[in-house]
Design an enzyme around this catalytic site. Structure first.
Site, PDB file in Angstrom:
ATOM      1  N   LYS A   1       0.786  -1.075   0.001  1.00 24.12           N
ATOM      2  CA  LYS A   1      -0.164   0.185   0.141  1.00 24.12           C
ATOM      3  C   LYS A   1       0.842   1.216   0.091  1.00 24.12           C
ATOM      4  CE  LYS A   1      -4.556   0.989   2.354  1.00 24.12           C
ATOM      5  NZ  LYS A   1      -5.169   0.800   3.673  1.00 24.12           N
TER       6      LYS A   1
HETATM    7  O1  G3P Z   1      -9.036   1.909   4.896  1.00 27.40           O
HETATM    8  C1  G3P Z   1      -9.117   3.279   5.455  1.00 27.40           C
HETATM    9  C2  G3P Z   1      -9.780   3.462   6.527  1.00 27.40           C
HETATM   10  O2  G3P Z   1      -8.923   2.548   7.485  1.00 27.40           O
HETATM   11  C3  G3P Z   1      -9.666   4.918   7.101  1.00 27.40           C
HETATM   12  O3  G3P Z   1     -11.124   4.956   7.705  1.00 27.40           O
HETATM   13  O4  G3P Z   1     -12.692   5.943   9.203  1.00 27.40           O
HETATM   14  O5  G3P Z   1     -10.267   6.386   9.724  1.00 27.40           O
HETATM   15  O6  G3P Z   1     -11.731   7.304   7.651  1.00 27.40           O
HETATM   16  P1  G3P Z   1     -11.299   6.208   8.545  1.00 27.40           P
END
Ligand code: G3P
Length: 218
Positions: free
Chosen positions: A83
């Protein structure tokens, strides 16, 4: 649509892997930090648990160091997907890593222009963060629709749209309606997807009626 699980929590991954519905796992530096685990150990453990693609994110921001980190992460297991952030160096690394035959997930995508760059860099997956766009008053799922429509215009682009930063079941349903290739789901969202009041009510009614028959199948 493929379901990836967005966590580095081994116990959560184990429980969900038993459902047979897990196609892969995504992690990022914040999720690794949250797990409290060593990245190399936990990614190896996840790869042993889930045969599908497991995203492990580089933490360097310069191309040469990204490539060194990518080599170290790739050596952990054949199903490691590297990634990289959607930056100039990240996309340079994407091009180099995919040309070596290893899958790359380009993350932190917030525009169609960025998604086009990632596809041209040979990304295996593009991860637009829908929840974080919603957080600033935009409609994250509109970006997913735009990217899917744009990629469909160019058959030579084979980057898969991986919906990330999912915060609700609505996000998953919209991803399915739009035709996104993958959704990466927080564990709680998966468990919540099973639930519907009418399912529970209907099953209880079935079992009440069945009990009245006095029959057993076994
Ligand atoms: O895969 C990306 C994810 O982990 C981010 O999520 O909720 O922190 O925007 P969030």
């Amino acid at each position: 649509m493929k379901f990836f699980i967005d966590t580095a929590d081994i116990s959560e991954i184990q429980a969900l892997a038993e459902t047979g519905l897990v196609d892969g796992v995504t992690t990022n530096p914040s999720l690794i930090a949250k797990s409290g685990r060593d990245i190399l150990e936990v990614i190896k453990e996840i790869c042993d648990l889930v045969p599908g693609p497991v995203s492990a994110e580089v933490t360097a921001t310069d191309f040469p160091t990204m490539m060194k980190e990518a080599d170290k992460l790739a050596a952990l297991a054949d199903n490691v997907t590297i990634k990289v952030p959607l930056t100039i160096d990240g996309l340079k690394a994407c091009r180099a890593i995919t040309s070596n035959g290893r899958e790359v997930n380009v993350t932190l995508c917030f525009s169609s222009a960025q998604a086009l760059l990632a596809a041209k860099a040979g990304a295996t997956y593009i991860s637009p963060f829908v929840g974080r766009l919603d957080d600033i008053g935009e409609v994250g799922m509109d970006l997913i629709a735009d990217i899917v429509q744009m990629y469909d215009m160019y058959p030579e682009l084979d980057t898969q749209v991986l919906v990330a930063s999912i915060r609700s079941i609505d996000h998953v349903e919209m991803a399915g309606l739009i035709g996104a290739h993958v959704s990466t789901l927080p564990p709680k969202i998966v468990w919540d997807m099973y639930e519907h009041a009418l399912t529970e009510k209907g099953l209880n009614a079935f079992l009440e009626d069945w009990k009245k028959t006095g029959q057993t199948i076994l």
